[in-house]
Design a protein around this motif. Structure first.
Motif, short mmCIF file in Angstrom:
data_model
loop_
_atom_site.label_atom_id
_atom_site.label_comp_id
_atom_site.label_asym_id
_atom_site.label_seq_id
_atom_site.Cartn_x
_atom_site.Cartn_y
_atom_site.Cartn_z
N PRO A 110 1.14 -1.05 -0.07
CA PRO A 110 0.00 -0.14 0.26
C PRO A 110 1.20 1.29 0.05
CG PRO A 110 -0.22 -1.28 2.28
CD PRO A 110 0.66 -2.10 1.18
N ALA A 111 0.15 1.97 -0.80
CA ALA A 111 0.74 3.39 -1.18
C ALA A 111 0.67 4.44 0.63
CB ALA A 111 0.90 4.44 -2.09
N CYS A 112 1.39 5.22 0.80
CA CYS A 112 1.24 5.85 2.13
C CYS A 112 2.13 6.79 1.61
CB CYS A 112 2.66 4.85 3.51
SG CYS A 112 2.11 3.79 3.55
N GLY A 151 10.97 -0.95 -8.22
CA GLY A 151 9.91 -1.12 -8.58
C GLY A 151 10.81 -1.40 -9.98
N VAL A 152 10.73 -3.12 -11.19
CA VAL A 152 11.52 -2.87 -12.36
C VAL A 152 10.89 -3.00 -12.97
CG1 VAL A 152 13.71 -4.75 -13.04
CG2 VAL A 152 12.57 -4.20 -10.43
N ILE A 153 11.18 -2.03 -14.35
CA ILE A 153 10.34 -2.20 -15.73
C ILE A 153 11.18 -2.70 -16.57
CG2 ILE A 153 9.59 -1.10 -17.78
CD1 ILE A 153 9.14 1.44 -15.40
N THR A 154 10.86 -4.34 -17.28
CA THR A 154 11.63 -4.85 -18.00
C THR A 154 10.45 -5.76 -18.18
OG1 THR A 154 13.12 -5.95 -18.95
CG2 THR A 154 11.43 -6.93 -16.86
N VAL A 178 9.04 -5.05 -7.29
CA VAL A 178 7.48 -5.21 -7.54
C VAL A 178 7.85 -5.23 -9.35
CG1 VAL A 178 5.36 -3.74 -8.12
CG2 VAL A 178 6.39 -3.63 -5.49
N PRO A 179 7.47 -6.26 -10.30
CA PRO A 179 8.03 -5.53 -11.45
C PRO A 179 6.96 -5.62 -12.58
CG PRO A 179 7.76 -7.71 -11.33
CD PRO A 179 7.08 -7.20 -9.55
N ALA A 180 7.24 -5.08 -13.59
CA ALA A 180 5.90 -3.82 -14.76
C ALA A 180 6.94 -4.13 -15.88
CB ALA A 180 5.90 -2.72 -14.39
N ASP A 181 5.96 -4.70 -16.69
CA ASP A 181 6.54 -4.98 -18.40
C ASP A 181 6.34 -4.20 -19.33
OD1 ASP A 181 6.42 -6.94 -20.91
OD2 ASP A 181 4.97 -7.57 -20.42
N LYS A 229 4.01 2.12 -5.50
CA LYS A 229 4.27 0.51 -4.45
C LYS A 229 6.02 0.50 -4.26
CE LYS A 229 0.20 -1.44 -6.99
NZ LYS A 229 -0.08 -2.47 -8.15
N SER A 230 6.30 1.22 -5.08
CA SER A 230 8.60 1.20 -5.02
C SER A 230 8.64 2.67 -4.83
CB SER A 230 8.42 0.35 -6.61
OG SER A 230 7.90 1.32 -7.60
N VAL A 231 9.74 2.56 -4.07
CA VAL A 231 10.35 3.95 -3.64
C VAL A 231 11.22 4.20 -4.51
CG1 VAL A 231 10.25 3.17 -1.05
CG2 VAL A 231 12.07 2.33 -2.58
#
Length: 420
Positions: free
Chosen positions: A24-26, A58-61, A99-102, A120-122
């Protein structure tokens, strides 16, 4: 994430279930007089849950699409690094998750991917593709966020929203050309050319080729261009052959290499190709193109032979993979993990895991070392940052892990350009 992609990562010997959990975002507030909190009173920010003692990156790949088979391995490398850190107590007691994203290696999807994980990621510990990094830079700067690019353009080192950490394309190309000339495999009379994308990574390689020409006294030949999803390279290879090219700087990924080799074989074009390690996939070792690769490719990258456990980083990565074979993409991700660790540790020390706090942490860092996988990175204020000057040069050998056989480990050409 598609099931096929999940199985691909699980096949590497690591579980990634935890990295798919969205925290969760804070909101972030600071109560200390200096505007930062002490490590004992770190405030919650998106991606940081002080109660659960978790930090998410976060990881965007490319989790799907034409290069997902190799690009997904970067996450495995990062996860291997963080598995060891977390097993040893994390960073000051905080567990790190991914936290991966495509983005499918498509810059048009990079912004969409970022919007899905930014709360969701710093920070981002990876953005695949120079074009995707360029697309996200305005957003990162507007929100004062931080990312580690999965690209190697030298221009990224001076961006306050990026913590670039790899030897640049420019340095790798220059080092490779220097090595060929030093070993007598090329000279100032050799016809040096390029085959690249018409975007930042391609321009970086051409910049290096032109710089090498100035240093070694040759005039570069033709430059052919291609798109990331091109399926045929007959026209490009024919133009290079017509120009008499003998050494070609290639800027493509592994999805393009089989068709490139097919065109070169058909046209009997036997130039030496200088390419990054990610032009290779492990599957090539049992493919018909292996012979051409072994005779004609010089590959650049970090690390050393993937079975050389005398190198600390290779030893540690291999240990975390628990008997599964390492790949160079995993080494790439492992290096990103080391960088993210240094930044997070400094940010916790300074008491602020917000985007602004992370940027300040990079400005306060000195140099970061990489367990023998590459040279040090000098961080600090953007004007003083410096990427590694070392390149490991590989020949192709289907009998070796991932098909890579080190010719020179951590090679550094004399008279390199400090701007790279």
């Amino acid at each position: 994430m598609k099931k096929t992609d999940l199985r691909r990562l699980l096949a590497a010997g690591l579980t990634i279930g935890a990295i798919m959990t969205a925290l969760p975002a804070c909101a972030v507030q600071s109560s200390s007089p200096s505007g930062t909190a002490t490590p004992g009173t770190l405030k919650a920010v998106p991606g940081f849950d002080p109660a659960a003692k978790t930090i998410s990156l976060g990881v965007i790949t490319a989790l799907s699409g034409p290069i997902s088979a190799t690009a997904s391995e970067q996450i495995v490398g990062q996860e291997a690094y963080w598995s060891a850190v977390n097993a040893a107590g994390g960073i000051e007691g905080y567990t790190v998750k991914l936290v991966p994203a495509d983005n499918q290696y498509n810059p048009q999807l990079a912004v969409q991917a970022y919007q899905g994980i930014k709360d969701k990621s710093v920070m981002l510990s990876g953005i695949l593709g120079d074009a995707s990094t360029d697309a996200l830079l305005p957003i990162l700067n507007q929100s004062e966020s931080l990312a580690i690019p999965s690209g190697q353009s030298a221009k990224f080192v001076k961006e306050p929203g990026l913590a670039a950490n790899f030897t640049s394309y420019q340095t790798n190309v220059f080092n490779a050309i220097s090595h060929l000339i030093e070993k007598g495999e090329a000279s100032k009379d050799t016809r040096f050319c390029a085959m690249v994308q018409d975007e930042q990574s391609g321009k970086a390689r051409v910049e290096a080729l032109n710089y090498a020409g100035e240093k070694f006294g040759f005039k570069p030949g033709a430059t052919a261009h291609f798109a990331p999803l091109d399926a045929s390279f007959t026209a490009q290879v024919q133009s290079l052959k017509n120009d008499g090219c003998e050494v070609v700087v290639f800027g493509g990924a592994a999805n393009l290499t089989p068709n490139l080799v097919a065109a070169a074989t058909q046209l009997d074009f036997k130039a030496t190709w200088i390419a990054e390690f990610y032009a290779i996939a492990d599957s090539f070792r049992t493919s018909p193109i292996a012979d051409y690769l072994s005779k004609n490719f010089l590959l650049t990258g970090p690390g050393a032979n993937l079975d050389d456990t005398s190198v600390e980083g290779i030893k540690n990565l291999t240990s975390q993979l628990k008997g599964k074979p390492a790949t160079m993409q995993m080494v790439y991700g492992y290096i990103q993990g080391i960088t993210a660790h240094a930044i997070l540790k400094k940010a916790i020390e300074l008491g602020d895991l917000s985007g602004d706090g992370l940027r300040n942490a990079v400005n306060q860092l000195d140099s970061v070392s990489y367990q023998g996988l590459q040279g040090d990175v000098a961080f600090g204020p953007v004007e003083s940052r410096r990427l590694p000057q070392t390149t490991t040069l590989f020949g192709y050998d289907a009998a070796k892990p991932y098909g890579l056989s080190a010719k020179e480990v951590a090679y550094e050409a004399p008279n390199n350009n400090p701007a790279f």
